[in-house]
Design an enzyme around this catalytic site. Sequence first.
Site, mmCIF file in Angstrom:
data_model
loop_
_atom_site.group_PDB
_atom_site.id
_atom_site.type_symbol
_atom_site.label_atom_id
_atom_site.label_comp_id
_atom_site.label_asym_id
_atom_site.label_seq_id
_atom_site.Cartn_x
_atom_site.Cartn_y
_atom_site.Cartn_z
ATOM 1 C CE LYS A 114 30.055 38.527 26.266
ATOM 2 N NZ LYS A 114 30.203 37.925 27.382
ATOM 3 C CE LYS A 200 25.976 43.209 29.903
ATOM 4 N NZ LYS A 200 26.047 42.044 30.604
ATOM 5 C CE LYS A 203 33.046 41.975 34.877
ATOM 6 N NZ LYS A 203 32.626 40.493 35.350
HETATM 7 P P1 TYM Z 1 28.354 38.408 34.485
HETATM 8 O O1 TYM Z 1 29.413 37.946 35.128
HETATM 9 O O2 TYM Z 1 28.378 38.955 33.134
HETATM 10 O O3 TYM Z 1 27.675 39.125 35.420
HETATM 11 C C1 TYM Z 1 27.205 38.916 36.873
HETATM 12 C C2 TYM Z 1 26.057 39.480 37.098
HETATM 13 O O4 TYM Z 1 25.822 40.943 37.004
HETATM 14 C C3 TYM Z 1 24.747 41.181 36.398
HETATM 15 N N1 TYM Z 1 24.896 42.425 35.497
HETATM 16 C C4 TYM Z 1 24.411 43.450 35.495
HETATM 17 N N2 TYM Z 1 23.246 43.930 36.344
HETATM 18 C C5 TYM Z 1 22.727 44.998 36.070
HETATM 19 N N3 TYM Z 1 23.075 45.967 35.143
HETATM 20 C C6 TYM Z 1 24.307 45.594 34.414
HETATM 21 N N4 TYM Z 1 24.861 46.569 33.751
HETATM 22 C C7 TYM Z 1 24.886 44.460 34.423
HETATM 23 N N5 TYM Z 1 26.199 43.780 34.009
HETATM 24 C C8 TYM Z 1 26.311 42.597 34.594
HETATM 25 C C9 TYM Z 1 24.473 40.295 35.602
HETATM 26 O O5 TYM Z 1 23.053 39.927 35.058
HETATM 27 C C10 TYM Z 1 24.779 38.927 36.338
HETATM 28 O O6 TYM Z 1 23.780 38.386 37.303
HETATM 29 N N6 TYM Z 1 26.820 33.848 32.968
HETATM 30 C C11 TYM Z 1 26.781 34.856 34.047
HETATM 31 C C12 TYM Z 1 27.247 34.300 35.575
HETATM 32 C C13 TYM Z 1 26.805 32.754 35.877
HETATM 33 C C14 TYM Z 1 25.821 32.523 36.658
HETATM 34 C C15 TYM Z 1 25.570 31.028 36.550
HETATM 35 C C16 TYM Z 1 24.738 33.349 37.093
HETATM 36 C C17 TYM Z 1 27.511 31.632 35.606
HETATM 37 N N7 TYM Z 1 26.952 30.644 36.151
HETATM 38 C C18 TYM Z 1 24.549 30.707 37.332
HETATM 39 C C19 TYM Z 1 23.546 32.968 37.824
HETATM 40 C C20 TYM Z 1 23.791 31.457 38.061
HETATM 41 C C21 TYM Z 1 27.463 35.892 33.526
HETATM 42 O O7 TYM Z 1 28.234 35.830 32.680
HETATM 43 O O8 TYM Z 1 27.433 37.041 34.421
#
Ligand code: TYM
Length: 336
Positions: A114, A200, A203
């Site tokens: 990123k 992947k 957004k």
């Molecule tokens: P974020 O908001 O980017 O994504 C949320 C969740 O969706 C999953 N995900 C996917 N899974 C499969 N295929 C994809 N293309 C795909 N895109 C997104 C992500 O793996 C995630 O599980 N840092 C985290 C949010 C977070 C978090 C936490 C998660 C903050 N604190 C504590 C677990 C525990 C994030 O940015 O996810």
Amino acid sequence: MSNKKIMVSGIQPSNNLTLGNYLGALKPFVDLQKKYKMFVFIADLHAITNEFNRAMLLKNKKNIACLYCACGLDIKKTIIFNQSDVCSHNDLSHVLLCHTTLGELKRMTQFKTKALTKNDNNTSFIRTGLLTYPILMAADILLYDTDVVIVGADQKQHLELTRNLAIRMNNKYGKMFNIPQPFILKNASRIMDLVDAKIKMSKSNKNQNGVIYLLDDKQTIIKKIMTAKTDSFNKIRYDKKNQLEISNLLEIYASLTDKNINDIVKKYRNKNYKLFKEDLANIVVEKLDIIQKKFKKISKDFDKKIEPILKKNAEYCTAIVKRKTKLVYKKIGLTK
Ligand code: TYM
């Protein structure tokens, strides 16, 4: 007290949710909500680590809360809350930050992709939040004595950092944290972009034609699936090495229908890609139509029905995690 294992996870309200978010995280939250005691939060503090806009942030926070419910999270059982309403997330994050090296953070693949690639390795203009956000994530998890964290494959490295930090702190100061396990689905752990299956579905992808959003309208969904890139074999096989695109579509199909990929491959053995895509488009449209109808209804009731529960849940969480920060402060010598 329930003796169920504890699951904690969150999703950033940085835009509308994608089909990747749904299949990799939200759907397994829903499927497993009876098995675990679940804390699912709206990761708003994480959303401000990227470029953001106040009005959009507020709107996205509301949308994601409504989408959690519309996708099937039971607000009476699952503890849904806004991360920023529970101050201890920040408190613990600072303590963990002081026990993490810069090298550990710079190694994070998400940070490297990123931030660094965009700036030719010149880190001066990179927001610090982008670098430190895995530590906030570790705090989110370790505060709750979490057993399991349901995430997509892209978060695996952050989970490893969380586990390392927990072990490091326990060894240095005496046991204070549970060591959490990642729960990553076999299929659908990394749903790929429909136009470029090497990245992947996200957004932030430049070409949005390869990204399906949960709130996309019917025509948009059909168009995105029918124009999804495929290969010239015209054979429906699950072969991630040689047929990445069609394998990705098969994972989406299997995950949405809860069917076995081999059975789907058998069903379409002598069929062409067009027919397979038409069927898949119908499946996605049908599923998202149900979610969107519920979303509309829930959104109308947000102020009365959802917001008060979010507040109440945040108070509940604040009370339980305060005990954890108190313990940590005592163990490391901030308090007696
Ligand atoms: P974020 O908001 O980017 O994504 C949320 C969740 O969706 C999953 N995900 C996917 N899974 C499969 N295929 C994809 N293309 C795909 N895109 C997104 C992500 O793996 C995630 O599980 N840092 C985290 C949010 C977070 C978090 C936490 C998660 C903050 N604190 C504590 C677990 C525990 C994030 O940015 O996810």
